[in-house]
Design a protein around this motif. Structure first.
Motif, mmCIF file in Angstrom:
data_model
loop_
_atom_site.group_PDB
_atom_site.id
_atom_site.type_symbol
_atom_site.label_atom_id
_atom_site.label_comp_id
_atom_site.label_asym_id
_atom_site.label_seq_id
_atom_site.Cartn_x
_atom_site.Cartn_y
_atom_site.Cartn_z
ATOM 1 N N GLU A 1 0.891 -1.025 -0.100
ATOM 2 C CA GLU A 1 -0.297 0.170 0.382
ATOM 3 C C GLU A 1 1.198 1.474 0.011
ATOM 4 N N ALA A 2 2.114 1.438 0.869
ATOM 5 C CA ALA A 2 3.208 2.384 1.374
ATOM 6 C C ALA A 2 3.341 2.913 -0.197
ATOM 7 N N ALA A 3 4.032 1.317 -1.510
ATOM 8 C CA ALA A 3 4.485 1.821 -2.489
ATOM 9 C C ALA A 3 3.668 2.412 -3.388
ATOM 10 N N ARG A 4 2.127 1.661 -3.917
ATOM 11 C CA ARG A 4 0.984 2.142 -4.235
ATOM 12 C C ARG A 4 0.762 3.724 -4.303
ATOM 13 N N ASP A 5 0.900 4.303 -2.798
ATOM 14 C CA ASP A 5 0.918 5.641 -2.383
ATOM 15 C C ASP A 5 2.369 6.908 -3.228
ATOM 16 N N ARG A 6 2.973 5.558 -2.828
ATOM 17 C CA ARG A 6 4.761 6.569 -3.031
ATOM 18 C C ARG A 6 4.853 7.044 -4.262
ATOM 19 N N ALA A 7 4.442 6.034 -5.315
ATOM 20 C CA ALA A 7 4.171 5.938 -6.576
ATOM 21 C C ALA A 7 2.583 6.305 -7.214
ATOM 22 N N PRO A 19 -2.693 5.319 -13.946
ATOM 23 C CA PRO A 19 -2.742 4.357 -12.624
ATOM 24 C C PRO A 19 -1.022 4.144 -11.982
ATOM 25 N N ALA A 20 -0.332 4.035 -11.241
ATOM 26 C CA ALA A 20 0.398 3.382 -11.170
ATOM 27 C C ALA A 20 -0.016 2.389 -10.311
ATOM 28 N N VAL A 21 1.267 1.216 -11.983
ATOM 29 C CA VAL A 21 1.272 -0.337 -11.702
ATOM 30 C C VAL A 21 2.213 -0.888 -10.841
ATOM 31 N N ILE A 22 2.198 -1.545 -9.444
ATOM 32 C CA ILE A 22 2.670 -1.864 -8.571
ATOM 33 C C ILE A 22 2.379 -3.134 -8.158
ATOM 34 N N GLU A 30 7.878 -9.370 -13.927
ATOM 35 C CA GLU A 30 6.856 -8.571 -13.837
ATOM 36 C C GLU A 30 6.951 -7.845 -14.629
ATOM 37 N N ILE A 31 7.910 -6.998 -14.842
ATOM 38 C CA ILE A 31 8.209 -5.627 -16.485
ATOM 39 C C ILE A 31 7.776 -6.267 -17.692
#
Length: 78
Positions: A1-7, A19-22, A30-31
């Motif tokens: 969740e934190a990574a998504r918020d930072r992105a 939208p950010a893709v995490i 994954e890439i």
């Protein structure tokens, strides 16, 4: 969740609204999966300009992506 918020915050700072893709897992898998899912015409990757010795020790992300990708990989120097 934190990574998504930072992105998402970083994208807003850049003036972007997509939208950010995490994703979690093997970086290259994954890439390439996201690129295929999104129908990316190419990938862009930075270069650290590794020396020959450094390439023996450290993984070159751009080289690995270029070797595995079905689409062109654009490598941008620093």
């Amino acid at each position: 969740e934190a990574a998504r918020d930072r992105a998402a915050e970083w994208l807003l700072e850049q003036g972007r609204s997509e939208p950010a893709v995490i994703r979690y897992g093997d970086t290259f898998t994954e890439i390439l999966a996201v690129a295929a899912e999104q129908g990316a015409p190419f990938l862009v990757c930075g270069s650290r300009l590794l020396s020959k010795v450094e390439r023996l020790i450290a993984l070159s992300t751009s080289s690995e992506l270029a070797a595995r990708s079905a689409v062109p990989v654009l490598v941008v120097p620093p």
